[in-house]
Structures are given as structure tokens and as C-alpha cells.
Design an enzyme around this catalytic site. Structure first.
Site, PDB file in Angstrom:
ATOM      1  N   ASP A 143      10.234   5.218 -10.450  1.00  7.56           N
ATOM      2  CA  ASP A 143       9.942   5.778 -11.443  1.00  7.56           C
ATOM      3  C   ASP A 143      10.721   7.404 -11.769  1.00  7.56           C
ATOM      4  O   ASP A 143      10.948   7.505 -12.897  1.00  7.56           O
ATOM      5  CB  ASP A 143       8.511   5.977 -11.540  1.00  7.56           C
ATOM      6  CG  ASP A 143       7.679   4.835 -12.002  1.00  7.56           C
ATOM      7  OD1 ASP A 143       8.335   3.694 -12.007  1.00  7.56           O
ATOM      8  OD2 ASP A 143       6.451   4.611 -12.249  1.00  7.56           O
ATOM      9  N   LYS A 187      -0.603  -4.221  -3.202  1.00  6.06           N
ATOM     10  CA  LYS A 187      -1.949  -3.766  -2.727  1.00  6.06           C
ATOM     11  C   LYS A 187      -2.057  -2.142  -3.323  1.00  6.06           C
ATOM     12  O   LYS A 187      -1.343  -1.358  -2.600  1.00  6.06           O
ATOM     13  CB  LYS A 187      -2.045  -3.631  -1.230  1.00  6.06           C
ATOM     14  CG  LYS A 187      -3.356  -3.015  -0.800  1.00  6.06           C
ATOM     15  CD  LYS A 187      -3.773  -3.080   0.772  1.00  6.06           C
ATOM     16  CE  LYS A 187      -5.048  -2.714   1.056  1.00  6.06           C
ATOM     17  NZ  LYS A 187      -5.123  -2.488   2.614  1.00  6.06           N
ATOM     18  N   SER A 244       0.824  -1.137  -0.141  1.00 12.27           N
ATOM     19  CA  SER A 244      -0.196   0.122  -0.055  1.00 12.27           C
ATOM     20  C   SER A 244       0.838   1.431  -0.097  1.00 12.27           C
ATOM     21  O   SER A 244       1.598   1.542  -1.079  1.00 12.27           O
ATOM     22  CB  SER A 244      -1.135   0.065   1.068  1.00 12.27           C
ATOM     23  OG  SER A 244      -1.749   0.994   0.900  1.00 12.27           O
TER      24      SER A 244
END
Length: 420
Positions: A302, A316, A291
Site C-alpha cells: 500500500d 487471516k 497473519s
């Protein structure tokens, strides 16, 4: 975790439940038949079930059935369960002191820290919870299991667990107030590397992490790098994932939320509050990093702000809105999915490390990266944290030092030396 404050009555809950049910059915006559079936089932239960059951319990069970059929995370929260969730995000609650995860439908103990009741009672990482207070827990959500384990300090809870290679054990555990320390930041002076462990994302995480990092950076020259340890971190509040990411980014995109139609609902970006500019970073994750942990790791990966090391994350990547009702209960409903800055769905693709490192030494026992274990290490080692038994952490230190050395220009990678 995004929370919408909506006041609805229990009758509205019933209506919404039935509407949800009927919208899954094609034609109006089929909806009418489903309504009649539902009414008939309630009538039969009231008249023929062996024990008398309150209408409220039947309705709540019906609501829960609808929500649980959607995904593993949508669920109904009783008044007590809702209060427990609110207290856990504040970092203090009565419980047994263990981290849990759902693994192929089974509730597994991920870690149990030495200072807390579960560990002292004999519960071990890898144990699978079978029953709580003589009640089967199969078919209920992870949140509901955690709610059953929480309670008033001094009260007891009975666990029946399965332990490899085939043992069944029972434990009676006395709950205590569990004060979660969300972060622990240390400096390895010999390496000039900062180690920042984030155990959970609660209301205090970002402000505590920022203060601890700033204190070390202000008092130490020539820091080689930062290791952000998100291993065994099950997540927490969504806004804290954003704030922690902003500590290491400047203006970059952090995460986007997309609804069922695939549209961008919200895009969250950094706001210029980066406190660690020009310091190399490595992030440690494992299969229990979930999460909010995945949001932070995905944002740093990224944006090429950090290299990710360890194991594939938990996967998740969904948003639950907690919608409270006037009677004190609530529902937790999945309404969107998380996407990394490059558009990858965390739910579908997880966070895959740039460098895979499997912690084969520490798998059977409690992770040495836990906050309380970390404190034990510090006490044993006056010069700093003992990392001799934490293989991924050793590799992370080596990596972040190498990145710093290369960035400094002292080492250049190019053509091999010609010995001729």
C-alpha cells in the site's frame, strides 16, 4: 499477538462463559431457561454418562464450545497449551517440525524440513492429519492441533494421515527440540540482489533480520534490490510484524486495528528506522502466507515500497488477545481486525499480489524457500543459493533487477523508435 495479563479464577471463567451465552439470547426469561438447561445437562452427564467426568473438564469444554462457535481462532487454552504457545514464540519447543494450515476444515501439512522429525518419519507436504494419538481432531482449532503435536523432547506422538489419491498412513514420530531460525539472508553476488527469507515472526525475527541485512549492505556496493520471501510463513507475534515493516519504511502507516464497532483502536506507523532506503524491493507470498506475513506485505504494497509477487495470501487478518487466568489456563479471543494502510481488511480481501506467479513445480513437494532447504542448497552450490528449481524466486530476481535498472535512469520507457 497482543497479550493482556488478566488474573481470573475458574469460577470467573464459568461466569463469563454463561454471560456470553446469555447475551446471545433475547429476553431475561430466555436467559434463565438457558441457565436451567445448562445446569440440567451437567446433572444428566454426571449421573448417566458411561464414564465419570470431572466437573473441571465439563466446564472447560463448555467454555471451548462458546469460543469455537465464534470463529476458527478463538479457543480455550489449558495450562499445558498456554505454556506451549509461550515457548513457541521464543523460538524453541519440543515438536515434530512441520508447518500446518487449516484448509476447508482440514489440517494440512504445508512443509516439513529435512532436519526435523516429521520429514524423517515420512510425513509429506499435502498430507492431511486425521487423528493424533488415536483421537479424532475434527472440530478443534488449529492451535489445539499444534499443541497436541508439541511435547517433551524424546516423547512420541502417533499420527494418522490421509494422503492423495486415497491412502491412509500411520506414523509414530519422536519429538525433538525444534529451534526455529526465523530468518536467513543471502547475497546473490552475480546479481547484487539480497535474498531474505523470513520463516516465522517470533521474538528474535526483527533483530536477527536487521543484523543480517546490515552486514551484507555494509560489505557490498551497488546492491540492486532486496527480495523478502514470506512464503509458507504462518505468522507469529504482532509486534514483530510491525518491527519488520519498520526496517523498510520511514514514517508511513503500517496497519490499523478496528474493533467490532469499526472504530480505529490503534494505528501503527513506521518510526524512521528504515535501513534499506533507495533499494528496490519485491516481496514473495503464497497461499500459506498468513497473519503477520500479510501485515508486512500489505504495508509494503500500500505504501508502494515493494511489488508483491506470487499467490493470494491466506486471509487471516484478526487479532487474538491471550487472556491468562490464575490457575495457569487462558483463553484466546478475537477482538479486532487488521486493516492495511489503505483501509483494506486482510480478513475479507487477503493480500493480492501485483504480479501473480504460481509455483506449479514445487507445489507437490516441500518448498525450496524453507530455511533448512536453503541451507542444503548453499552447501551444494559454493557460489550461492541454487535457485534453478524455484520459479517464483527466479522471476523475483529478474523483476527486482529490472526495477533497479529503470530507477537508475539507464533505461527509459517512452515512444517507440521510429525506424523510418
Amino acid at each position: 499477538m497482543v497479550i493482556f495479563r488478566t488474573k481470573l479464577s475458574i469460577f470467573t471463567i464459568i461466569f463469563l462463559t454463561l454471560v456470553t451465552l446469555f447475551h446471545t439470547i433475547g429476553h431475561s426469561d430466555e436467559r434463565y431457561k438457558a441457565l436451567k438447561d445448562f445446569e440440567e445437562v451437567l446433572k444428566i452427564i454426571r449421573e448417566q454418562y458411561v464414564d465419570e467426568v470431572e466437573d473441571k473438564k465439563l466446564i472447560e469444554s463448555a467454555i471451548n464450545g462458546v469460543l469455537n462457535s465464534l470463529d476458527p481462532y478463538s479457543t480455550f487454552l489449558s495450562e499445558e497449551e498456554y505454556e506451549n504457545i509461550k515457548s513457541s514464540t521464543k523460538g524453541e519447543f519440543g515438536g515434530i517440525g512441520a508447518t500446518l494450515n487449516m484448509d476447508q476444515g482440514f489440517v494440512k501439512i504445508i512443509s516439513s524440513y529435512k532436519a526435523w522429525p516429521a520429514y524423517k518419519a515420512g510425513v509429506k507436504p499435502g498430507d492431511i492429519i486425521v487423528m493424533i494419538n488415536d483421537e479424532q481432531i475434527s472440530g478443534i482449532s488449529l492451535d489445539q492441533v499444534m499443541d497436541k503435536l508439541k511435547g517433551e523432547a524424546g516423547s512420541q506422538v502417533k499420527l494418522k494421515i490421509y494422503r492423495e489419491p486415497g491412502e491412509i498412513k500411520e506414523f509414530i514420530i519422536t519429538r525433538e527440540i525444534i529451534k526455529i531460525t526465523p530468518t536467513k539472508v543471502l547475497l546473490y553476488p552475480q546479481d547484487k540482489v539480497i535474498y531474505a527469507k523470513v520463516s516465522t515472526f517470533n521474538d528474535k525475527t526483527s533483530i536477527t533480520l536487521k543484523a543480517e541485512l546490515q552486514k551484507i549492505m555494509d560489505s557490498t556496493d551497488d546492491i540492486k534490490g532486496i527480495i523478502l520471501d514470506l512464503r509458507d510463513n504462518p505468522g507469529g507475534t504482532f509486534d514483530q510484524a510491525i518491527e519488520v515493516s519498520r526496517l523498510f519504511l520511514s514514517k508511513e502507516k503500517i496497519v490499523s486495528l478496528k474493533n467490532r464497532y469499526g472504530n480505529d483502536e490503534v494505528i501503527y506507523s513506521a518510526n524512521g528506522s528504515n535501513i534499506a532506503k533507495n533499494i528496490s524491493m519485491v516481496v514473495l507470498i503464497n497461499s500459506a502466507s498468513a497473519s503477520s506475513s500479510e501485515i508486512v506485505a500489505g504495508a509494503l504494497q500500500d505504501n508502494q515500497r515493494a511489488l508483491i509477487m506470487g499467490e493470494k495470501s491466506f486471509c487471516k487478518g484478526v487479532v487474538q488477545n491471550i487472556i491468562p487466568f490464575s490457575n495457569g489456563s487462558a483463553i484466546k479471543l478475537t477482538t479486532a481486525k487488521f486493516y492495511t494502510p489503505l483501509g483494506k481488511s486482510i480478513q475479507e480481501h487477503c493480500i493480492v499480489p501485483d504480479i501473480e506467479v504460481i509455483d506449479t513445480v514445487n507445489k507437490p513437494v516441500a518448498s525450496h524457500s524453507g530455511v533448512n532447504n536453503l541451507r542444503d542448497f548453499v552447501k551444494k552450490q559454493p557460489g550461492g543459493n541454487d535457485i534453478n528449481h524455484d520459479y517464483p524466486l527466479q522471476r523475483a530476481i529478474d523483476l527486482v533487477k529490472g526495477i533497479s535498472l529503470y530507477a537508475s535512469g539507464k533505461v527509459k520507457i517512452g515512444k517507440p523508435i521510429n525506424d523510418k
